[in-house]
Scaffold this active site. Structure first.
Site, mmCIF file in Angstrom:
data_model
loop_
_atom_site.group_PDB
_atom_site.id
_atom_site.type_symbol
_atom_site.label_atom_id
_atom_site.label_comp_id
_atom_site.label_asym_id
_atom_site.label_seq_id
_atom_site.Cartn_x
_atom_site.Cartn_y
_atom_site.Cartn_z
ATOM 1 N N ASP A 48 13.331 -37.438 -14.342
ATOM 2 C CA ASP A 48 11.936 -37.335 -13.947
ATOM 3 C C ASP A 48 11.724 -35.967 -13.295
ATOM 4 O O ASP A 48 12.516 -35.552 -12.446
ATOM 5 C CB ASP A 48 11.623 -38.456 -12.948
ATOM 6 N N ASP A 90 6.118 -37.260 -17.361
ATOM 7 C CA ASP A 90 7.240 -36.371 -17.040
ATOM 8 C C ASP A 90 8.564 -37.128 -16.981
ATOM 9 O O ASP A 90 9.494 -36.702 -16.301
ATOM 10 C CB ASP A 90 6.974 -35.674 -15.708
#
Length: 175
Positions: A48, A90
Site C-alpha cells: 500500500d 493504491d
C-alpha cells in the site's frame, strides 16, 4: 474466424488488466485464486502506498496517476509481472507460489523483495513523501486457502501502518 478469436482474446486481456498501470487487475486475481491451489511455500505481499490520498488531493489526479504508474514499474522490475495485481486505488498484491520451496524461505525472499521496493521508491524519489507499507504472509500448510492467506497479509499490512508506515511486517512477527 481468426479475427473473431483475436478480438475475443483482446477483450479478455482488457477485462483482466488494470487500464492505468497495465498490471493484472482484481478480476484477474480472483480467476487466479479460483484456479491455483495455495500450496505450502506460497507467500503473499500486500503493498500500500502511504499517504496516497493526501498526495492525490494535494497535487492532483494526474500526479497521482504518474505515481501509480511509476510504482507499478518498480513492482514489475522486482517481481514476475504475472504475479502482480492492482487491487484498486493504491493497493497491490504479489503472489509467490513457491512450489517446492519451504514457507520460511519463501517468506524471507518475499520480505527481502518488499524491503527492496521501499528502498527503490526512496531512491527514485518519485515523490518526496512517498513511502510504502507492506504486509507479508506465508501459507502455514497444505490445507490453507488464499482467503486465510489474504487475511493474514492484511493484518500484517495493518501492523506495518500502525508501526509508523514505510515498513514491512510479516504475519506473526515484526518487520
Amino acid at each position: 474466424m481468426t479475427e473473431d478469436r483475436q478480438r475475443k482474446n483482446e477483450l479478455l486481456v482488457d477485462a483482466n488488466t488494470d487500464y492505468l498501470t497495465r498490471l493484472n487487475n482484481r478480476r484477474k486475481l480472483h480467476d487466479f485464486l479460483r484456479h491455483t491451489p495455495c500450496m505450502a511455500g506460497t507467500s503473499l505481499l500486500l503493498v500500500d502506498i502511504d499517504n496516497f490520498k493526501q498526495m492525490n488531493d494535494t497535487f492532483g489526479h494526474d500526479d497521482g496517476d504518474r505515481i501509480l504508474v511509476a510504482f507499478a514499474d518498480i513492482l514489475r522490475g522486482a517481481f514476475d509481472p504475472g504475479s502482480i495485481f492492482r487491487l484498486g486505488g493504491d493497493e497491490f498484491a504479489v503472489i509467490f507460489t513457491g512450489a517446492g520451496e519451504p514457507a520460511g524461505k519463501a517468506l524471507e525472499r518475499a520480505l527481502d523483495a518488499a524491503h527492496g521496493i521501499v528502498a527503490e521508491t526512496r531512491r527514485q524519489a518519485i515523490h518526496p513523501d512517498l513511502s510504502v507499507s507492506v504486509g507479508v504472509a506465508a501459507a502455514s500448510g497444505p490445507g490453507e486457502d488464499f482467503g486465510s492467506l489474504f487475511k493474514k497479509a492484511d493484518i500484517a499490512l495493518y501492523d506495518a501502518k500502525c508501526a509508523g508506515k514505510n515498513t514491512c511486517c510479516a504475519w506473526g512477527g515484526g518487520s
